[in-house]
Design an enzyme around this catalytic site. Structure first.
Site, PDB file in Angstrom:
ATOM      1  N   CYS A  79     -35.391  -2.250  19.181  1.00  0.00           N
ATOM      2  CA  CYS A  79     -36.803  -2.891  18.474  1.00  0.00           C
ATOM      3  C   CYS A  79     -36.629  -3.525  16.997  1.00  0.00           C
ATOM      4  O   CYS A  79     -36.124  -2.477  16.584  1.00  0.00           O
ATOM      5  CB  CYS A  79     -37.284  -1.547  18.909  1.00  0.00           C
ATOM      6  SG  CYS A  79     -38.882  -1.963  17.936  1.00  0.00           S
ATOM      7  N   CYS A 190     -37.441 -10.077  17.961  1.00  0.00           N
ATOM      8  CA  CYS A 190     -38.133  -8.768  18.472  1.00  0.00           C
ATOM      9  C   CYS A 190     -37.717  -8.946  20.196  1.00  0.00           C
ATOM     10  O   CYS A 190     -37.433 -10.012  20.277  1.00  0.00           O
ATOM     11  CB  CYS A 190     -39.827  -9.600  17.916  1.00  0.00           C
ATOM     12  SG  CYS A 190     -40.577  -8.242  19.291  1.00  0.00           S
TER      13      CYS A 190
HETATM   14  N1  DGL Z   1     -39.890  -4.253  20.894  1.00  0.00           N
HETATM   15  C1  DGL Z   1     -40.776  -4.130  19.507  1.00  0.00           C
HETATM   16  C2  DGL Z   1     -39.346  -5.664  18.233  1.00  0.00           C
HETATM   17  O1  DGL Z   1     -38.427  -5.975  18.329  1.00  0.00           O
HETATM   18  C3  DGL Z   1     -42.480  -5.079  19.394  1.00  0.00           C
HETATM   19  C4  DGL Z   1     -42.766  -4.735  20.135  1.00  0.00           C
HETATM   20  C5  DGL Z   1     -43.973  -4.057  19.355  1.00  0.00           C
HETATM   21  O2  DGL Z   1     -44.537  -4.648  18.209  1.00  0.00           O
HETATM   22  O3  DGL Z   1     -43.967  -2.942  19.420  1.00  0.00           O
HETATM   23  O4  DGL Z   1     -39.988  -5.853  17.738  1.00  0.00           O
END
Ligand code: DGL
Length: 271
Positions: A79, A190
């Site tokens: 993440c 992301c």
């Molecule tokens: N998976 C998160 C990231 O890579 C995006 C989703 C979220 O905001 O929790 O930042």
């Protein structure tokens, strides 16, 4: 603090706020098919990207503790938001290898860019943290970084709307102004965004390199396990998914996205 299992047959722990980390898992399974994986999807708390650093730090810390208790041998913070705001603290606190998604993507971008203008898109928290901007500056001091938060992308993916007219419209609005700056390389900062790759590709055309961290992270993990003599040669590795809300929906969207059934999807109370 929980004890760390040093055995090579121990699973790799991987976590995200929801579905996005599956893009990293997919790349890891491709490169390291004999590893077992324990995936934690914190769907009760998604999105992390619009929360404060303190809140994301707390979630990331609790999940890390949980994964260590499950005796994983290495943790991937799949993440970008958690990698951007929590990775340094987690690495200091825990004595287990922890790999984030920011650095591998930046290294790849630095290799590919010719115009020395690199775009980065991510959640508000990731862009606000400056993690990509700072690292690009360090890797390639002469480069210019254009960063843009695209918060609606995560909802589109969590909703399974990645190939719709709405997604194309939203991508067009977000990306049109950053395209005007001579950018030749765009980091999808992301882990949800690779799901939107075809839609993003339509907007940026093939003149722009699109970088998602999955492959680069998988290579970093392999190098690390190799060095530590922890690569698994298990012929029947396992996958387990711990999901903090709506595990059926995760199963449905995740299976569609990975193109195969997810085995062992379990509900776990939010930490
Ligand atoms: N998976 C998160 C990231 O890579 C995006 C989703 C979220 O905001 O929790 O930042």
């Amino acid at each position: 603090m929980a004890k760390i299992n040093k055995g090579s047959e121990a699973p790799i722990g991987i976590f995200d706020s929801g579905l996005g980390g599956l893009t990293v898992l997919q790349a890891m399974v491709k490169l390291l098919p004999q590893e077992s994986y324990l995936y934690f999807g914190d769907t009760a708390h998604v999105p992390y990207g619009s929360k404060s650093n303190e809140t994301v730090l707390k979630y990331a810390d609790q999940i890390t503790e949980f994964l260590i208790r499950q005796k994983v041998k290495l943790i991937v913070v799949a993440c970008n938001t958690a990698s951007s705001v929590a990775l340094t603290g987690l690495k200091k606190k825990y004595d287990i290898p922890i790999i984030g998604v920011v650095e591998p993507a930046v290294r790849r971008a630095a290799e590919l860019t010719k115009s020395r203008t690199i775009g980065v898109i991510g959640t508000r928290a990731t862009i606000r943290s400056g993690s990509y901007q700072n690292l690009i500056q360090r890797e390639l001091p002469e480069a210019r970084t254009i960063a843009k938060a695209c918060p609606l992308f995560v909802s589109l993916v969590e909703e399974g709307w990645e190939n719709t007219a709405v997604a194309r419209e939203v991508a067009g609005v977000y990306l049109s102004d950053i395209l005007k700056n001579g950018m030749d390389t765009l980091i999808l900062g992301c882990t949800h965004y690779p799901v939107l790759m075809p839609t993003i590709r339509e907007i940026v055309t093939d003149k722009v390199n699109l970088i998602s961290s999955g492959e680069a992270v998988a290579q970093t993990v392999r190098d690390h396990l190799m060095k530590a003599d922890l690569l698994s040669d298990n012929r029947r590795p396992s996958e387990t998914f711990y999901i903090t809300d709506l595990p059926q929906l995760f199963d449905e969207l995740g299976s569609r996205f990975l193109g195969r059934r997810l085995e062992n999807v379990k509900y776990i109370q939010p930490l």
